[in-house]
Write an enzyme that holds these catalytic residues in place. Structure first.
Site, mmCIF file in Angstrom:
data_model
loop_
_atom_site.group_PDB
_atom_site.id
_atom_site.type_symbol
_atom_site.label_atom_id
_atom_site.label_comp_id
_atom_site.label_asym_id
_atom_site.label_seq_id
_atom_site.Cartn_x
_atom_site.Cartn_y
_atom_site.Cartn_z
ATOM 1 N N ASP A 1 0.880 -1.176 0.000
ATOM 2 C CA ASP A 1 0.000 0.000 0.000
ATOM 3 C C ASP A 1 0.914 1.222 0.000
ATOM 4 O O ASP A 1 1.519 1.538 1.028
ATOM 5 C CB ASP A 1 -0.901 -0.034 1.243
ATOM 6 N N GLN B 1 0.727 6.388 1.181
ATOM 7 C CA GLN B 1 1.389 7.396 2.009
ATOM 8 C C GLN B 1 2.883 7.468 1.725
ATOM 9 O O GLN B 1 3.589 8.292 2.326
ATOM 10 C CB GLN B 1 1.157 7.085 3.502
ATOM 11 N N CYS C 1 -9.140 5.993 9.784
ATOM 12 C CA CYS C 1 -9.393 4.690 9.121
ATOM 13 C C CYS C 1 -8.326 3.671 9.523
ATOM 14 O O CYS C 1 -7.836 2.892 8.701
ATOM 15 C CB CYS C 1 -9.425 4.851 7.606
HETATM 16 C C1 LIG Z 1 -2.005 4.353 3.885
HETATM 17 C C2 LIG Z 1 -3.320 4.534 3.173
HETATM 18 N N1 LIG Z 1 -3.876 3.475 2.534
HETATM 19 C C3 LIG Z 1 -5.053 3.583 1.874
HETATM 20 C C4 LIG Z 1 -5.729 4.797 1.842
HETATM 21 C C5 LIG Z 1 -7.037 4.884 1.064
HETATM 22 O O1 LIG Z 1 -6.843 5.761 -0.031
HETATM 23 P P1 LIG Z 1 -8.124 6.230 -0.883
HETATM 24 O O2 LIG Z 1 -8.646 4.999 -1.570
HETATM 25 O O3 LIG Z 1 -7.569 7.252 -1.836
HETATM 26 O O4 LIG Z 1 -9.095 6.795 0.111
HETATM 27 C C6 LIG Z 1 -5.185 5.917 2.487
HETATM 28 C C7 LIG Z 1 -5.931 7.225 2.482
HETATM 29 N N2 LIG Z 1 -5.746 7.938 3.711
HETATM 30 C C8 LIG Z 1 -6.584 8.875 4.154
HETATM 31 C C9 LIG Z 1 -7.683 9.371 3.561
HETATM 32 O O5 LIG Z 1 -8.207 10.323 4.418
HETATM 33 N N3 LIG Z 1 -7.423 10.416 5.549
HETATM 34 C C10 LIG Z 1 -6.412 9.516 5.400
HETATM 35 O O6 LIG Z 1 -5.508 9.295 6.221
HETATM 36 C C11 LIG Z 1 -3.966 5.793 3.153
HETATM 37 O O7 LIG Z 1 -3.393 6.847 3.779
#
Ligand SMILES: Cc1ncc(COP(=O)(O)O)c(CNc2co[nH]c2=O)c1O
Length: 405
Positions: free
Chosen positions: A199, A202, A364
């Site tokens: 993943d 970040q 989350c």
């Molecule tokens: C480490 C990580 N994995 C997966 C996701 C999911 O990404 P998305 O599919 O674009 O939503 C996020 C989104 N993180 C965050 C989204 O809002 N606050 C957060 O920390 C993330 O930070």
């Protein structure tokens, strides 16, 4: 190093006020702001070359297709994938993770097989696997985290069994900023014949990520977290794996020939791209990747590391603050904390009144909150355009509102 003032001029939103106060945007972990070059490119495409992509016989469609496939090549180069066929456009990290959870489980796992995740995962890298556990009887194993906020690699090594099929781990925690040693963790997994999904949501926005150097089998990231538009993300997969996995969704674009007797499928990446893609967002993503590349990922990393170290020093002057992680210097661009017994939402709400945008809650990552022994935190997350003066405003704001409790 880049000129921070010139950079900030590319993000007009950073000059706005909130409640009459200058905006201090420190919620980049949730989403980043978009530079003018991204916004202008997307507007230009809608204005002048908008058409649906692939199979079009007219000029407009060819122009839009060329931009869409050029974006795929830009992504390939940015993550150093071997082939553009290894770049699947999705809606974001969550969809990329769900795609692998669904297709890898369907095509490569059987009841009782095991997937290893970690304590510090985002829900989008926990819940898809739990759904597969309910539907297909796979077993989830969890890498524990130490008190210092890093993964316990000794425990990781002991989790492998003859039933382990996949490791799915975050490169960087969106709560702690902890950078996990995914290259070493991938090497260990491959020694067991186990594949690895990373993943990268970040990590990709904050430092150079080279999928061939990591040797991971899959990697996901979101456009909106790397200064690109919402609604577009990427799943990287080694071509041999993408060839092997069954389709995730059915529809147009992903087929070879459809009959009621039998349907054949396109090769990757189209096999996984059912329906009309967000071809303007993919173009915007490519412009965002070109933008951060022009600044230099090493320069962005250096800037955000300096900002993180400065923020840690300044935050530690706040009476009663508890900062999570960052104990061994392994943490970039994200700082989660609480102040005394102040509820994080109360602190975040009052900071908002001062124009300071941080995120509060569980981010989350509720299993990680459980491990930390809290319901939630206040999280400041930095981007390439943040400044030490904004850190000072955050710290002054915390000190100002803390006395109210
Ligand atoms: C480490 C990580 N994995 C997966 C996701 C999911 O990404 P998305 O599919 O674009 O939503 C996020 C989104 N993180 C965050 C989204 O809002 N606050 C957060 O920390 C993330 O930070």
């Amino acid at each position: 190093m880049y000129d921070i003032n010139k950079v900030r001029d590319s993000f007009p939103i950073l000059s706005r006020t909130v409640y009459g106060k200058p905006l201090v945007y420190l919620d980049n972990g949730a989403t980043t702001q978009k530079p003018l070059c991204v916004l202008d490119a997307m507007r230009e495409e809608y204005l002048n070359v908008n058409a649906n992509v692939h199979r079009g016989v007219h000029w407009l469609s060819q122009q839009a297709t060329d931009l869409h496939e050029a974006a795929r090549e830009t992504v390939r180069k940015f993550i150093n994938a071997r082939s553009a066929n290894e770049v699947v456009f999705t809606r974001g990290t969550t969809e990329s993770l769900n795609l692998v959870a669904s297709s890898f489980t369907e095509g490569c796992m059987k009841e009782g097989d095991e997937v290893i995740v970690s304590t510090m995962e985002h829900h989008s890298n926990i819940v898809p696997w739990q759904l597969q556990a309910q539907r297909r009887g796979i077993v989830l194993k969890v890498i524990p985290m130490t008190e210092e906020g890093v993964l316990d690699l000794d425990a990781y090594r002991k989790l492998f069994t003859e039933r382990t099929r996949l490791v799915s781990i975050t490169h960087v925690s969106n709560v702690l900023g902890t950078v996990n040693p995914v290259k070493e963790m991938t090497r260990i997994a491959h020694e067991h014949g186990v594949s690895v999904m990373v993943d990268g949501a970040q990590s990709v926005p904050h430092f150079a990520v080279d999928v061939q150097e990591l040797d991971c089998d899959f990697l996901a990231f979101s456009g909106h977290k790397v200064y690109g538009p919402t609604g577009v993300g990427v799943l990287y997969g080694k071509e041999a794996w993408l060839d092997r996995l069954p389709p995730y969704q059915g529809g147009g674009e992903m087929i070879g020939h459809v009959s009621f007797e039998k349907t054949t499928f396109e090769r990757p990446p189209l096999k996984f791209e059912a329906g009309t893609p967000d071809y303007v967002a993919t173009h915007g993503l490519a412009k965002a990747l070109d933008y951060v590349s022009s600044l230099g990922m090493d320069n962005i990393l250096s800037h955000e590391q300096d900002l993180t170290r400065y923020a840690l020093r300044q935050l530690r002057t706040v009476e009663g603050i508890h900062i999570y992680g960052h104990s061994n210097g392994s943490g970039d661009a994200v700082i989660s904390f609480n102040v005394g017994n102040i509820h994080p939402m109360d602190l975040g709400t009052l900071l908002d009144q001062l124009g300071i945008a941080v995120r509060t809650g569980h981010h989350c990552a509720q299993p990680l909150m459980d491990r930390l022994g809290v319901l939630g935190t206040v999280r400041a997350s930095f981007g390439l355009y943040n400044t030490r003066e904004e850190v000072d405003a955050l710290v002054a704001g915390i000190k100002r509102v803390s006395v109210m409790f």
